[in-house]
Design an enzyme around this catalytic site. Structure first.
Site: not given
Length: 189
Positions: A14, A16, A19, A38, A56, A59-60
């Protein structure tokens, strides 16, 4: 934690739930050149959406290559190299990008993605949203989205080496703990 051994992984759950973080962990552990695929389309008039995308990106790892692929997912997967790890985030956004296509065109796109996955030379990790755990949407586009997203996850899950369900910050390997549904016909209802 784990050393992943798979060719195709599906990470679902789901909103948040974690995943993307789990998929990113799997990609980092694959010890290959990671290409982050993406599926989002950037809308300059939607600052909240841009903030989500930026979160996102931050964070990568900086050395991961980002490919913006809102539509032509089959081609990118088909072009993968054995030294690649493609992290596709996310299937729900890809479905939303193609929501206006009629069923025949949509089915052709899905078949293209499935064929490219089966022939892919690289490691492929796909993130997909579980959208069918709530009420049936009261508007037609919502029902089409929910049905297409659910059917796509089920069809990819049937060919994936491993399927993870992420919920509440935990990843559960469904391939180890679940029982696959029998294939009753070509298309899942």
């Amino acid at each position: 934690m784990i050393q992943p051994q798979f060719r195709i992984a599906l990470v679902t759950g789901s909103a948040r739930s974690g995943k993307s973080e789990w998929a990113e962990y799997l990609a980092a552990e694959a010890q290959k050149a990671v290409k982050y695929v993406a599926t989002a389309q950037i809308d300059p008039n939607d600052p909240e959406w841009i903030a989500r995308i930026e979160k996102h990106i931050q964070r990568r790892p900086a050395h991961w290559e980002t490919l913006w692929v809102p539509v032509d997912l089959a081609r990118v997967i088909g072009d993968s190299d054995p030294s690649d790890c493609l992290l596709v985030d996310a299937l729900g956004t890809w479905v939303a990008n193609l929501l206006d296509e009629d069923e025949a065109v949509w089915e052709k796109r899905v078949e293209g993605v499935l064929e490219s996955l089966e022939g892919a030379k690289g490691t492929i990790i796909l993130v997909g949203e579980e959208v069918g755990w709530g009420l049936v949407p009261i508007y037609p586009a919502g029902r089409v989205f929910r049905d297409r997203a659910g059917q796509l996850l089920r069809r990819i899950g049937a060919i994936a080496s491993v399927v993870y369900l992420v919920t509440g910050g935990y990843a559960l390997n469904l391939t180890q703990h679940g029982i696959p549904l029998p294939k009753t016909h070509e298309k899942f209802s």
